[in-house]
Design an enzyme around this catalytic site. Structure first.
Site, PDB file in Angstrom:
ATOM      1  CD  GLU A 196      61.341  22.128 -24.475  1.00  0.00           C
ATOM      2  OE1 GLU A 196      61.116  22.094 -25.693  1.00  0.00           O
ATOM      3  OE2 GLU A 196      60.544  22.645 -23.650  1.00  0.00           O
ATOM      4  CG  ASP A 243      58.141  17.707 -25.851  1.00  0.00           C
ATOM      5  OD1 ASP A 243      57.354  17.862 -24.899  1.00  0.00           O
ATOM      6  OD2 ASP A 243      58.880  18.616 -26.270  1.00  0.00           O
TER       7      ASP A 243
END
Length: 399
Positions: A196, A243
């Site tokens: 990511e 997240d």
């Protein structure tokens, strides 16, 4: 309707059916169940905890640290959740720091479906976090970003697994499996995504390596012609991305009008758990005085109507490649002042010592409750197994 690209009419119809099912046949968890959801105990201890501690290390893609964390995920599911199916999706890419060398990226995928359902007929609640850590600064751990979210998801699926088994066995025994509507074809999956983080500077090519590869692969992989869902991508009923979670006093906004109903359901569970004094981070937790103060609210947009939610495109995260292909997204990310991320973000202070562990545990309970309600597990947790069939299984409204 927000930003929707590449949706087939059939997938949108299926998504609508899931929403209608949720609205008409959704069964809330009882107060008793909410009060007795499994706790992680010492599993979130930052040094010895079985879930979190093995992730609190550097885990740059293609390095031994990354492999060690992948092995941790694999061992957890194989030993603790043996009924889950484990897959790995592999890709390689050059990065700004690797020159001509291809860096490997490995996405970890674990899923569990009703035993009678074919793969292409199952719509799945999808719990997602990335597990890689940043290339710089050297030694970056990434506790909120996103070791703690991975551990929260591991706790949540472990907590509901036995209840899933009881429910599906009960449905088979009563002969209800084929008459239960969409509930008979609802599964759950976990995605721990690699790559990511940007290696150098965030661009469309230097970021989201694993997410871009998986979204493309799943979008081009066809199920059988007679399957309800054309591709693995279209079988995602909700992409719930966690997240930057684990700092004290988070603030979570609602980003997409098409999934604001799911955001509000999560907010309702937050409110109910707070009222029951189940949040360890709450100022009212375990209060001996009997007096209470106003509770904070993590999901601050809960009272807004869907028409007031504007689709956001500025926060770049693992949901982007899936959003662009029409997947419904619930993005749970901490933006404490509505303009930025937690102060430890992308610094060496984003380590285990800077986690607020009561908040981490509360998130794990909240995600567990959301997954349990989505999977309609009221009456199937420990202590309820001997309940009457009428209590254990409520037939859904036919659509």
């Amino acid at each position: 309707m927000g930003i929707v690209c590449g949706h087939s009419i059939w997938h949108r119809l299926i998504s609508l059916l899931y929403l209608v099912q949720f609205a008409l046949a959704y069964q809330q968890l009882s107060e008793e169940t909410l009060q007795n959801l499994p706790r992680p105990g010492n599993d979130f201890d930052i040094r010895n905890g079985k879930l979190l501690a093995p992730i609190l290390r550097t885990r740059i893609p293609g390095t031994p640290g990354s492999t060690a964390v992948l092995n941790h995920f694999n061992d957890f599911f194989k030993t603790t959740l043996p009924d889950w199916t484990i897959d790995f999706q592999n890709s390689t890419s050059k990065t700004p720091v690797s020159g001509n060398k291809e860096v490997p990226f490995v996405n970890f995928i674990a899923s569990r479906d009703p035993p009678w359902a074919s793969k292409g007929d199952v719509g799945r609640l999808t719990l997602v976090a990335h597990y890689d850590s940043k290339y710089t600064p050297e030694g970056f751990i990434g506790a909120i970003d996103s070791a703690a979210p991975c551990a929260m998801i591991m706790h949540a699926v472990r907590s509901i697994d036995a209840a899933l088994t009881r429910k599906w066995k009960d449905m088979e025994a009563q002969g209800d499996a084929l008459d239960a509507g969409l509930d008979a074809y609802t599964g759950i999956q976990v995605l721990f995504l690699d790559g990511e983080e940007a290696f150098q500077t965030w661009t469309n090519s230097d970021s989201l390596y694993g997410a871009r590869s998986l979204a493309e692969t799943w979008g081009e992989t066809s199920h059988s012609p007679m399957a309800i869902f054309r591709t693995p991508l279209s079988s995602i009923s909700l992409f719930m991305l966690l997240d930057l979670l684990g700092s004290k006093n988070p603030l979570i906004q609602s980003y997409f009008p098409t999934t604001h109903w799911a955001y509000q359901s999560l907010a309702d569970l937050e409110g109910r758990l707070r009222k029951l004094k189940q949040f360890k981070s709450s100022p009212n937790y375990d209060s001996e005085t009997g007096q209470t103060v106003d509770e904070p609210q993590w999901l601050a947009d809960a009272e807004k109507g869907e028409h007031l939610i504007k689709a956001w495109t500025t926060i770049q995260d693992d949901h982007i490649p899936f959003l662009r292909r029409g997947v419904d997204i619930l993005h749970i990310i901490d933006t404490p002042d509505r303009t930025g991320f937690p102060p430890v973000w992308h610094t060496l202070n984003d380590d285990g010592e800077h986690l607020d562990l009561p908040t981490v545990e509360d998130w794990s309970i909240l995600v567990t409750a959301f997954a349990a309600e989505w999977m309609e597990l009221e009456g199937y947790f420990d202590g309820d197994a001997q309940d009457t069939p009428e209590k254990m299984y409520t037939r859904k409204t036919e659509l």
